[in-house]
Design a protein around this motif. Structure first.
Motif: not given
Length: 116
Positions: A28, A30-31, A33-34, A44
């Motif tokens: 994803t 989000e991953e 971004d992490t 983020p």
């Protein structure tokens, strides 16, 4: 492609390519971004802001607020070049992110990617 060309590319052009690479393998945004935030110290929200503002890929890494000390533990090859052997410090930072996204795309567990 020489380093100056890479450093001068728009962050808003490069980052979506990293996200797409991860998403093609079932990971994803989000991953991505992490791992980006882990590497650079950005939040983020910072990353999202840089997607809207004109900032080069090189500037993104040069202005990183708190590069993670554990980034030096990132080993392996990106495009046939060992990241630990890259002499240009800015290019090495860029390749660290490439390597993290590669690991993400290969299905590696997040705790392993973040060198925990």
């Amino acid at each position: 492609m020489n380093n100056d060309k890479i450093f001068g590319m728009a962050f808003s052009m490069v980052y979506p390519l990293l996200i797409a690479k991860a998403e093609r393998k079932g990971r994803t945004r989000e991953e991505v971004d992490t791992v980006t935030c882990w590497l650079t110290g950005y939040t983020p929200a910072d990353v999202e802001r840089f997607l809207q503002e004109p900032i080069s890929y090189g500037e993104f890494f040069q202005q990183a607020p708190q590069p993670n000390e554990n980034r030096r533990k990132i080993k392996g090859s990106v495009c046939g070049v060992k990241v630990e052997a890259i002499e240009d410090p800015l290019m090495q930072e860029i390749r660290y992110l490439d390597k993290l996204v590669d690991e993400l795309a290969k299905g590696k567990a997040m705790d392993k990617i973040l060198r925990e």
